[in-house]
Design a protein around this motif. Sequence first.
Motif, short mmCIF file in Angstrom:
data_model
loop_
_atom_site.label_atom_id
_atom_site.label_comp_id
_atom_site.label_asym_id
_atom_site.label_seq_id
_atom_site.Cartn_x
_atom_site.Cartn_y
_atom_site.Cartn_z
N ALA A 1 12.92 -2.80 -1.98
CA ALA A 1 11.48 -2.42 -2.42
C ALA A 1 11.09 -1.61 -0.99
CB ALA A 1 10.51 -2.11 -3.62
N ALA B 1 10.23 -0.12 2.04
CA ALA B 1 8.59 0.49 1.82
C ALA B 1 7.98 -0.17 3.35
CB ALA B 1 8.03 -0.34 0.98
N ALA C 1 -0.66 3.84 0.74
CA ALA C 1 -0.53 3.16 -0.34
C ALA C 1 0.48 3.86 -1.73
CB ALA C 1 -1.55 1.84 -0.82
N ARG C 2 -1.05 5.29 -2.02
CA ARG C 2 0.44 6.01 -3.09
C ARG C 2 1.18 6.72 -2.37
NH1 ARG C 2 -4.74 8.83 -5.86
NH2 ARG C 2 -2.85 10.13 -6.79
N ARG D 1 2.94 5.35 -0.37
CA ARG D 1 4.14 5.19 0.18
C ARG D 1 5.52 4.67 -1.28
NH1 ARG D 1 1.32 0.50 2.77
NH2 ARG D 1 1.51 -0.59 0.39
N HIS D 2 4.21 4.28 -1.91
CA HIS D 2 4.97 4.20 -2.91
C HIS D 2 5.97 4.92 -3.79
CE1 HIS D 2 2.74 0.46 -3.48
NE2 HIS D 2 1.78 0.37 -3.73
N VAL E 1 8.74 5.58 -1.82
CA VAL E 1 9.52 4.18 -1.41
C VAL E 1 10.44 4.47 -2.87
CG1 VAL E 1 9.80 1.82 -2.14
CG2 VAL E 1 8.69 2.98 -0.03
N GLU E 2 9.97 5.39 -3.91
CA GLU E 2 10.62 4.98 -5.60
C GLU E 2 11.73 5.96 -5.57
OE1 GLU E 2 7.91 5.87 -9.68
OE2 GLU E 2 7.35 4.60 -8.56
#
Lengths: 234, 276, 245
Positions: free
Chosen positions: C99, C103, C113-114, C116-117, C120-121
């Motif tokens: 992960a 990222a 960050a939000r 990005r997560h 990535v998912e």
Amino acid sequence: MDDLAAAFGQAASLLLGFDAELIEIIGLSLRVSFMAVGLAALLGLPLGAAVALYRFPGRTLLGALLNAFMGLPPVVVGLVVYLMLSRAGPLGALGLLFTPGAMILAQCLLVLPIVAALSAQIVADLNEEYNEQLHSFAAGPLQRLATLVWDGRFSLMTAILAGFGRAIAEVGAVMIVGGNIAHSTRVMTTAIALETSKGNLALALGLGIVLIALALAVNFAALALRDAARPRYG
Amino acid sequence: MVKRRSFVAGVFLAAAVAFPSLAAERSIVVASTTSTENSGLFGSILPVFEAASGIRVKVVAVGTGQAIKLAKNGDADVLFVHHRPSEEIFVAEGYGVKRFEVMYNDFVLVGPKSDPAGVRGMTDAPAALARIAAAKATFASRGDDSGTHKKELGLWQAAKVDAVAASGQWYRETGSGMGATLNTAAGLGAYALADRGTWISFANKGDLEIMVEGDKRMFNPYGAILVNPAKHKHVKAAEGQAFIDWLVSDAGQKAIADYQLGGLQLFFPNAKKAGS
Amino acid sequence: MAEPAIETSSILPLRLESVSYEASGKRLIDGVTFDLRAGTRSVILGPNGAGKSLLLRLCHGLIRPSAGNVSWAAASGVAVPYRQAMVFQRPVLLRRSVAANVAYPLRLRRTPARERHARVEEALSRAGLSALAGRAARSLSGGEQQRLAIARAWVMRPEVLFLDEPTANLDPAAARAIESLIDGVHASGAKIVMTTHDLGQARRLADEILFLHRGHLLERADAATFFTKPKTAEASAFLKGDLSW
């Protein structure tokens, strides 16, 4: 030799007896060397990485100096720091001479070239591998440095351990700038020198064995930490 | 990145807690000699002074030459050494305020049991040295510009022997402290000049024993001098002088006389009474 | 810092004009001129040593041409390097988790960050790597590593994805997985530019072929034309397998 056998007995009884003075000395040794190595790592890792990654005037000279200074005699470093920190010296007003602070400074200067030079090698090797990929990601110079230091962290720990070994074992620099003052600046190595000069060879060697055990314990702890983390990220 | 930042913060935090109270302690630095430290004298008398005054005494024990250099640079508050001529120059040049006699011990000439130069029992130190030189018997010298070294050179001069010319042959300059020099002498089976305090407390005598003692010329007086605050204004004059005053007081003199090792008194107080 | 990808104007077409590349006195790419337009899957085909990887690196900007020009259509002020990505023959994976690898390029671009997560998912799930998210990237199998490299490129939402022999070191099953992943990236709107010496793969993936031979661009044609009516003797020989050493 009687003294040799006696030394191991001394070491054992010193450790098992939790001699208060010994604990104090060990504590100061560890604090001074950890701080010195911590500072040296904070400065030396980026410095070494910069030498490995960036082109700037004097870069070759700096790299050569770092390599040459890896073998700097502790006494020379001690003398230089003494002359700086002496009341008659440029930094005399700080009143740092004969304090743990002065010892940290001296050991830091001693260890910095080791950490920086080894870091430069490690980062250069890793950069070789990462270079195209980081270029492709359009990583900036600072981002590149941070990435390589972070991804090289397990190898860089070896560089830091090498620095720690040097710091905890040296006597010349801390003797001069610390003064080996009882309950104030006496560390393992200066205590060993003192006991040797008193002719208590078995006790001196016993302290030496304790010092070696200490250095081993720190190394084992660090390597165990690394081996625990490496399978997850290595 | 977050992890890395918290790591750096952790290092600084560790630095902050590692040495919480470096300041705010009444203390003085005393530049003294290895003989006083290694013999255990300071370990015995300093707790008495510290309990009485609340002033912590930090002893930096080096050779007399280096101790004087430290004091000249202002890196100590009090100089406590044993080479009167150097001490008087130190005061005359304005680095020190005043020299106080505190105590004395004496030097002894030690050598191997076999006594190759045949000096055992002599009471004339220069004559004994002359005999050692004639026999070319090995002699271990401090060679470090310490008080003991200066005393030894004075005795060679009195013996009219240029020992230093034989350096590297039978005359060995160790360039190190009293203890290290005695270790060398024990290893080489050499003669050496030592202060009695270090000699008595020295644990690695090996084959060595006292050959010559009792010559008045081996008298070894210790003086205490406050570093001149006019030269170095950060010198803790009040605390430093308090220490010197205590050393020459009845209480201090008694503490010095009380220090014994193996039933032997190592130092003999000889402070002049106030006003005398 | 706002992400430059918000920029709407395309960086394509990419134009190479009389591009040459020399190393230690040898001319490895010789006077190549072409342009690459949005939408299609362009495959650079040719035998070993033809200069395919060099050409790809010239396009991506990893190396500079010794002569000639490489230029994007982007308006000035557009962060062209952030709008393209490349997957290498041997994936260079960071010494971090799966992960964290995906990222990483978003961190470089300071994606919040939000977002990005979430991205990535999504990328991990498209690459079928969600279950391996916490594993050390370098402990994956070869096929998984290459899928991870593509997911990591995809997460940047590049306008152009360069791939250099992405399946050269893989077994056929792993290679098929990579190919379908590349199709997915293409379907999401990215231009694909890849090199291969594998004719089968070229047939399966290519919309158009650029045939490279000893540093020269000998042919450029849409895939169907190239495979049925090659114009040069070298291309014919290559298609017959005579040059595919």
